[in-house]
Design an enzyme around this catalytic site. Structure first.
Site, short mmCIF file in Angstrom:
data_model
loop_
_atom_site.label_atom_id
_atom_site.label_comp_id
_atom_site.label_asym_id
_atom_site.label_seq_id
_atom_site.Cartn_x
_atom_site.Cartn_y
_atom_site.Cartn_z
N PRO A 173 5.24 11.08 -5.99
CG PRO A 173 3.96 12.26 -7.57
CD PRO A 173 4.60 12.39 -6.21
NE ARG A 208 -8.02 -13.95 9.88
CZ ARG A 208 -8.60 -12.89 10.42
NH1 ARG A 208 -8.59 -12.74 11.72
NH2 ARG A 208 -9.18 -11.98 9.66
CD GLN A 250 -11.83 -9.59 6.92
OE1 GLN A 250 -12.43 -8.53 6.80
NE2 GLN A 250 -10.65 -9.81 6.38
CE LYS A 253 -3.96 -2.20 2.23
NZ LYS A 253 -3.36 -3.49 2.65
CG ASP A 303 6.75 8.63 -0.11
OD1 ASP A 303 6.97 9.85 -0.29
OD2 ASP A 303 7.35 7.95 0.75
O1 C5P Z 1 -7.56 -14.05 7.16
P1 C5P Z 1 -8.38 -13.24 6.23
O2 C5P Z 1 -9.06 -14.05 5.16
O3 C5P Z 1 -9.33 -12.28 6.93
O4 C5P Z 1 -7.27 -12.35 5.47
C1 C5P Z 1 -7.62 -11.35 4.56
C2 C5P Z 1 -6.39 -10.64 4.09
O5 C5P Z 1 -6.80 -9.51 3.33
C3 C5P Z 1 -5.48 -10.11 5.18
O6 C5P Z 1 -4.14 -10.15 4.69
C4 C5P Z 1 -5.95 -8.68 5.36
O7 C5P Z 1 -4.93 -7.82 5.82
C5 C5P Z 1 -6.32 -8.31 3.94
N1 C5P Z 1 -7.32 -7.22 3.83
C6 C5P Z 1 -8.56 -7.27 4.44
N2 C5P Z 1 -9.44 -6.25 4.33
C7 C5P Z 1 -9.10 -5.18 3.63
C8 C5P Z 1 -7.86 -5.10 3.00
C9 C5P Z 1 -6.99 -6.15 3.13
O8 C5P Z 1 -8.89 -8.26 5.08
N3 C5P Z 1 -9.97 -4.22 3.51
#
Ligand code: C5P
Length: 234
Positions: free
Chosen positions: A65, A210, A189, A60, A63
């Site tokens: 360009p 996960r 989540q 991500k 900074d």
């Molecule tokens: O373990 P899980 O399936 O929740 O992992 C989702 C991955 O996606 C992690 O690496 C997390 O940092 C990334 N991610 C997210 N949501 C976002 C952006 C990135 O879960 N909005």
């Protein structure tokens, strides 16, 4: 057909390589993020590439360009396939990232823009000077802005992907984390969808961590998700 990307959210290179080997041939794409890259650096990217895998380097960038341009060139030289930037870096930064990526030709990295972090709510947006828009409105506006500035795709929640994929140009990449097969643990989540829903709504890549890494049999968990994705494309 949408592709599955497994988020390699592990602490070190040895663990990363073990997980990739355990999941096997069926998954060809892995996400390396801040934790693992900060611990191990480009060596971990090379180690996973040496196993024949594609790499989503999720750092991500945000900074000036020139700095982002040079960081994207470093990623391109490493041979990564997807990289992330923050769209709040504005037009010149997004354009510099896209130009740097395109300088590697067709096989160079694709640039994905983050619109609004899913951890931010309306109050957070007001705190950082984005007043008068809900997070959803800000996501839509930033998505249009980022893609028209040269980003090849977007990282978006499964809740957003349907609206975005129906309004943005064909060929835009939509990468969705927050994917949970029915019955699996949600973890931290909040706004989730099943793999089938995400594919039907237009996701081109699903990022899953996960539900695969923490499963008793990661290869079987990945196989079940791939089967669900396959079933959804009809
Ligand atoms: O373990 P899980 O399936 O929740 O992992 C989702 C991955 O996606 C992690 O690496 C997390 O940092 C990334 N991610 C997210 N949501 C976002 C952006 C990135 O879960 N909005």
């Amino acid at each position: 057909m949408a592709e599955l990307i497994v988020a390699l959210d592990v602490a070190n290179r040895q663990e990363a390589v073990e997980r990739v080997k355990a999941i096997g041939d069926q998954v060809g794409f892995y996400k390396i993020g801040l934790e693992l890259f900060t611990a191990e650096g480009p060596d971990v990217v090379r180690a996973v590439k040496d196993l024949g895998k594609k790499i989503f380097l999720d750092l991500k960038f945000h900074d000036i360009p020139r700095t982002v341009e040079r960081a994207v060139k470093s990623g391109g030289a490493l041979g990564v396939d997807l990289m992330t930037i923050h769209s709040v870096g504005a037009s010149a930064m997004i354009r510099a990232a896209a130009d740097a990526a395109e300088s590697f030709g067709e096989n160079g990295p694709k640039i994905l823009a983050v619109t609004v972090l899913t951890s931010l709510d309306k109050t957070d947006l007001e705190d950082i000077g984005v007043a008068g828009r809900t997070p959803a409105e800000q996501v839509a506006a930033m998505a249009r802005f980022a893609t028209s500035s040269g980003a090849h795709g977007l990282v978006c929640s499964p809740m957003e992907v349907g609206a975005l994929s129906s309004t943005l140009p064909a060929g835009t990449l939509f990468i969705t984390p927050g994917v949970r097969p029915a019955g699996s643990a949600v973890g931290d989540q909040k706004r989730i969808a099943t793999p089938a829903d995400a594919v039907r709504d237009g996701a081109t890549h699903l990022v899953v961590g996960r539900p695969i890494l923490a499963a008793p049999d990661p290869a079987a968990a990945a196989r079940a998700i791939l089967a669900e994705m396959e079933g959804a494309k009809a």
